[in-house]
Scaffold this motif. Structure first.
Motif: not given
Length: 484
Positions: A137-138, A143-144, A243-246, A371-373
């Motif tokens: 899910x992460x 990606x979204x 990217x760091x937060x991911x 969440x993603x979009x």
């Protein structure tokens, strides 16, 4: 009717070999895919995505240890007996089916196992599914978010056009209400908290990040941390911070495991969690999105209170006091918690009807897309408006150049100190040595001299200018980053 258990001794060797071959093939394919992905990230200098991939690998390794421990401890744990009155408390279902055989040791004592062997296998499956779907899910959410923020690249390119520079010329003066950003956020509801929150709640569902919001927050960030007219690439900076937060969100830390244990406990039928637990992630996500929209409106209000005239373009001032408890990173932990959900199987006692399964799936898809979009791009933009900028402000090539410069500076200072400590003894023991003043200086450092650290690509315009004091400490740093 008695059922005989078929052991490994009674199983054909070709069947065992076929199953083992299938499992090993899958493991090798997954390992090879992860290796190719790491090479791709390394080639494109995506350091923080490599760190996130390493966290996923460590989680897979951790799952392997958990699986091994559950397998080894299956029989000893099943032989731990507890009274039936205690074993019938906090059951997940109101009418559970008890088809698994009980351990003979506990059955002889009129007791039940703490956790049966069948329960151990189901727990092993549950923990694996929990960690796997959390990582998946992460990745889908990231990606979204990146797909939504792709148009920000064209917005960033627009800031280098003559039209944008003319419309934002600092020699032009406008009233605040003449700016597009003020017309978007300064409405009749802006100054009233009880009206502002519902408006911000609804705004996250349409044009959550508009072009004028991006330009205004970008201008406020660059004005606060750089010189006026800087060509800093704000979009690439947001991409690096995301990217760091991911890498933080994709990891399953200790507190996430503790929450998973708490969710397992709350899945008892006595708490009726199937009525409220699936809605917690959605409510928290909407709350975070409303807070992020409210921060933009509050920054606009604060700028209006300080001045009614705009010079060039609307200026907002980054500050931590806009965030909850003055801690912007709190939003990251909340979003980490939102992505973490405990899921039952489709045919558990809570989902015996098709309507229950549809509601559960619809809630999961809604949270994932929202969440993603919607929320993730808004979070990536607004959290840059804290008091301090993040250390990913420098591109990877600049960081490597700084590290090389630091190592060379330390080595030169050590050589200078060694020479200074050895020089008096030489003067006392001999008079034939000519101590030239130029010999006493460091080979790489001269007083009041500006040194430039250049990088690997000769055509790159990235450099670091450092003025060096006599003690070897940098007294000023002027940086200019220009991505080709």
């Amino acid at each position: 009717m008695t059922s005989s258990v078929i052991t490994l001794e009674s199983t054909p060797t070709w069947a065992v070999a076929a199953v083992v071959f299938f499992l090993i093939s899958i493991s090798i394919c997954i390992e090879h895919l992860l290796h190719l992905l790491a090479k791709y990230f390394n080639k494109n200098r995506r350091k923080y995505l490599i760190q996130a991939l390493d966290k996923i690998k460590s989680e897979l390794l951790q799952l392997g240890f958990i699986s091994l421990l559950l397998t080894v401890g299956e029989k000893p744990i099943a032989n731990i007996c507890i009274p039936k009155s205690i074993g019938e408390t906090f059951l997940p279902c109101s009418d559970p089916s008890n088809d698994s055989p009980e351990e003979a040791k506990c059955e002889e004592q009129g007791m039940v196992s703490l956790l049966s062997r069948q329960g151990m296998k189901e727990l092993q499956y549950l923990i694996f599914v929990l960690a796997f779907f959390h990582s998946l899910s992460c990745i889908l959410t990231f990606g979204l978010g990146m797909a939504k923020m792709r148009k920000w690249k064209s917005w960033e390119a627009e800031t280098r056009t003559l039209e944008y520079q003319f419309s934002n010329d600092p020699r032009r003066f406008l009233l605040i209400h003449q700016t597009t950003f003020a017309r978007r956020h300064l409405r009749f509801w802006s100054e009233h908290r009880f009206l502002r929150w519902p408006a911000c709640f609804l705004r996250q569902f349409y044009a959550s990040v508009s072009k004028v919001d991006y330009f205004t927050l970008r201008h406020g960030f660059i004005t606060a941390h750089f010189s006026e007219g800087s060509t800093f690439d704000f979009q690439k900076y947001i991409k690096r911070t995301l990217e760091k937060d991911f890498g933080v969100v994709v990891g399953i830390s200790l507190w996430v495991w503790i929450l998973s244990m708490l969710f397992i406990f709350l899945n008892a039928h006595d708490f009726y969690n199937y009525l409220w637990l699936p809605f917690i992630p959605l409510l928290m996500l909407l709350l975070v999105g409303t807070q992020l929209q409210g921060i933009i409106s509050r920054m606009c209000l604060e700028s209006q209170e300080k001045s009614q005239v705009v010079r060039g373009t609307f200026l907002v001032r980054p500050s931590d006091h806009f965030f909850w408890f003055g801690w912007p990173k709190l939003l990251l932990h909340l979003m980490h918690f939102i992505l973490f959900q405990y899921k039952f199987g489709f045919r558990s006692c809570f989902h015996r009807k098709t309507e229950d399964i549809v509601i559960r799936l619809a809630m999961g898809v809604l949270v994932q897309v929202l969440y993603g979009y919607v929320t993730l791009p808004l979070y990536a933009l607004v959290t840059q408006m804290g008091t301090s900028m993040k250390k990913v402000i420098f591109p990877e090539k600049v960081v490597e150049g700084l590290k090389r410069w630091r190592a060379n500076a330390r080595r030169n200072i050590a050589l200078k100190n060694n020479y200074t400590s050895a020089r008096p003894s030489l003067d006392n023991n001999t008079t034939s040595i000519n101590t030239s003043p130029s010999f006493g200086a460091s080979p790489s450092f001269n007083l009041n001299t500006t040194h430039c650290v250049k990088f690997d690509q000769p055509s790159s315009s990235e450099y670091l200018a450092v003025g060096v004091k006599d003690e070897g400490e940098a007294n000023s740093t002027n940086r200019e980053t220009k991505d080709s």
